[in-house]
Design an enzyme around this catalytic site. Structure first.
Site, PDB file in Angstrom:
ATOM      1  CD  GLU A   1      21.704  18.078 -31.276  1.00 23.22           C
ATOM      2  OE1 GLU A   1      20.469  18.025 -31.372  1.00 23.22           O
ATOM      3  OE2 GLU A   1      22.283  18.512 -30.272  1.00 23.22           O
TER       4      GLU A   1
ATOM      5  CG  HIS B   1      15.612  -0.600 -44.784  1.00 24.17           C
ATOM      6  ND1 HIS B   1      15.047  -0.042 -45.904  1.00 24.17           N
ATOM      7  CD2 HIS B   1      16.251  -1.720 -45.208  1.00 24.17           C
ATOM      8  CE1 HIS B   1      15.309  -0.792 -46.960  1.00 24.17           C
ATOM      9  NE2 HIS B   1      16.044  -1.815 -46.564  1.00 24.17           N
TER      10      HIS B   1
ATOM     11  CE  LYS C   1      17.822  16.561 -23.296  1.00 22.25           C
ATOM     12  NZ  LYS C   1      17.142  17.598 -24.089  1.00 22.25           N
TER      13      LYS C   1
ATOM     14  CB  SER D   1      18.612  21.558 -21.096  1.00 25.19           C
ATOM     15  OG  SER D   1      17.436  22.280 -20.853  1.00 25.19           O
TER      16      SER D   1
END
Ligand code: ARG
Length: 468
Positions: free
Chosen positions: A298, A164, A291, A285
């Site tokens: 992804e 979980h 970043k 970024s």
């Protein structure tokens, strides 16, 4: 508005047509812009077919030589990029056949004896997918190897195992890596299975009913490395089960990759801070200078949609199709090609990323020391002291609640404190309350205990031929 050709005679099937094909129809129905990918297989299939026709007296030796040499020349032109594909010739089969006839004359026109594009396209597609099974299996071998190298490198180091997405029990990093080794191993097995099932030659089924010409299907199958021939010509001309099976296997691979990607995205976040993905595999970024984003995992996660979509396309394509060949089947290739491209690229880059991945082992170990992760070990300790497991579960639950109140962990409790929950708890309890003790105790087959993981790792290294 449609432009009409003078007559249909320039088509290879134009004999019975009085009018040429509408330009709009040619544009709509052509597949050459994507099935040109099959050219090598189409040519290999035609060469084998021609050899069989010659062996059975349908072609002379002179004709066979002309066909074989002509096909080789066409193959060289296509490989070199000098061959001109013609949309009005619809597909790869007719582009090659027409070029052959133009090149060698009447002998070329005999090649299509005892053959239909229906068994021809099934042949090309199967030969292509057989190679793709091999390619994907090699790539799966590469990613499995990367997991084994990581498991060896971090053997003995611990991390939280989750259910979980809540800290559950401490495990070895190597155990987690070998979990993926198993998953991608099942994917390899599925590809072996798929390859074996599809490796039967469709050629000779002709349009749907077989042929009256004296052919030898087994001979063609032998030349092309098939393990035999398909049994029913009607089944064969309309069968694309093999494409669905292959794409389903690709889907499973991409699902496994997406789960791994999700973990890498989580682990590389500041919230987890478990791994460092090499700069080479991240991007920044355009607005936030601080970043460093895990784009590759992804994208791989995102590309799952394409592969699942390909599978859905194929399943929907086949649903409700009457036997045998229907032109709908031409829609089978693009989704498969896209699935192949996506899965192959994803597997290759993920393997490379893993080779450049480092685990922050101190952070991972520290995470195991929060969250009462050895609670199950305390329950097992009580079971060994003859407390029924359900009762032990309740005792430990109360001890955990006490820790939460106090803001401490189970090993921080004194013997007196632990004694409040059960009188059978003795000093030896601290051995099981430590994270290392917990990991080492899990020696059941397939568990995370040190000797079990070492065995699993050795077996994996042996399987992959990684010498030690
Ligand atoms: N381009 C076709 C396909 O991919 C080849 C078979 C065509 N057969 C036919 N009878 N029209 O399915």
């Amino acid at each position: 508005m449609t432009e009409q050709k003078k007559n249909g005679s320039e088509k290879m099937w134009g004999g019975r047509f009085g009018e040429g094909t509408a330009a709009s129809v040619e544009a709509f129905s052509a597949s050459i812009h994507y099935d040109c990918r099959l050219y090598k297989y189409d040519i290999a299939g035609s060469k084998a077919h021609a050899a069989m026709l010659a062996a059975n007296g349908i072609l002379s030796q002179v004709e066979l030589t002309a066909i074989t040499d002509g096909l080789s020349a066409i193959e060289r032109e296509i490989s070199a990029g000098t061959f001109v594909f013609r949309r009005e010739l619809e597909d790869i089969h007719m582009n090659i056949e027409k070029a052959l006839v133009e090149r060698i004359g009447p002998a070329g026109a005999k090649l299509h004896s005892a053959r239909s594009r229906n068994d021809q396209v099934a042949l090309d597609f199967k030969l292509y997918l057989r190679d793709q099974c091999d390619e994907v299996m090699t790539l799966l071998g590469g990613i499995r190897r990367a997991f084994v190298l990581l498991a060896r490198k971090y053997l003995g180091r611990i991390m939280p195992g989750y259910t979980h997405l809540q800290r559950a029990q401490p495990v070895q990093i190597a155990h987690h890596m070998l979990a993926y080794y198993e998953m991608f191993g099942r994917d390899q097995e599925r590809m072996v299975d798929c390859r074996r099932r599809l490796n039967l030659s469709p050629l000779g089924c002709a349009a749907l009913a077989g042929t009256g010409l004296p052919i030898d299907r087994e001979q063609v199958a032998g030349i092309l490395g098939f393990r035999g021939v398909t049994a029913n010509s009607m089944d064969t001309s309309g069968d694309r089960d093999f494409a669905i099976e292959f794409t389903s296997n690709c889907t499973m691979i991409q699902l496994h990759l997406s789960r791994l990607s999700e973990e890498l995205v989580l682990w590389s976040s500041q919230e987890f801070d478990f791994v460092s993905i090499s700069d080479k595999f991240c991007t920044g970024s355009s607005i936030m200078p601080q970043k460093k984003n895990p784009d590759i995992p992804e994208l791989i996660r995102g590309k799952s949609g394409r592969v699942v979509g390909s599978l859905m396309t194929l399943i929907t394509l086949m649903k409700g199709l009457p036997l045998t060949y229907n032109r709908d089947l031409q829609e089978d290739k693009e989704p498969v090609f896209d699935a192949v491209d996506t899965v192959s690229a994803s597997l290759a880059i993920m393997a490379e990323l893993l080779e450049n991945l480092s685990f922050k082992t101190d952070r991972m170990a520290a995470a195991t020391r929060k969250g009462c992760m050895t609670a199950t070990d305390l329950a097992d300790y009580l079971v060994l002291k003859n407390v029924p497991f359900r009762e032990a579960h309740g005792i430990v639950g109360r001890a955990v609640a006490y820790c939460l109140d106090k803001g401490c962990e189970l090993p921080d409790l004194s013997i007196a404190e632990l004694g409040q929950f059960s009188e059978v708890i003795g000093k030896d309890v601290y051995e099981v309350l430590s994270v290392e003790g917990s990991v080492n105790s899990r020696i059941s087959t397939g568990g995370t205990g040190i000797q079990r993981v070492e065995e699993a790792l050795l077996a994996a290294e042996k399987q992959l031929g990684i010498g030690r």
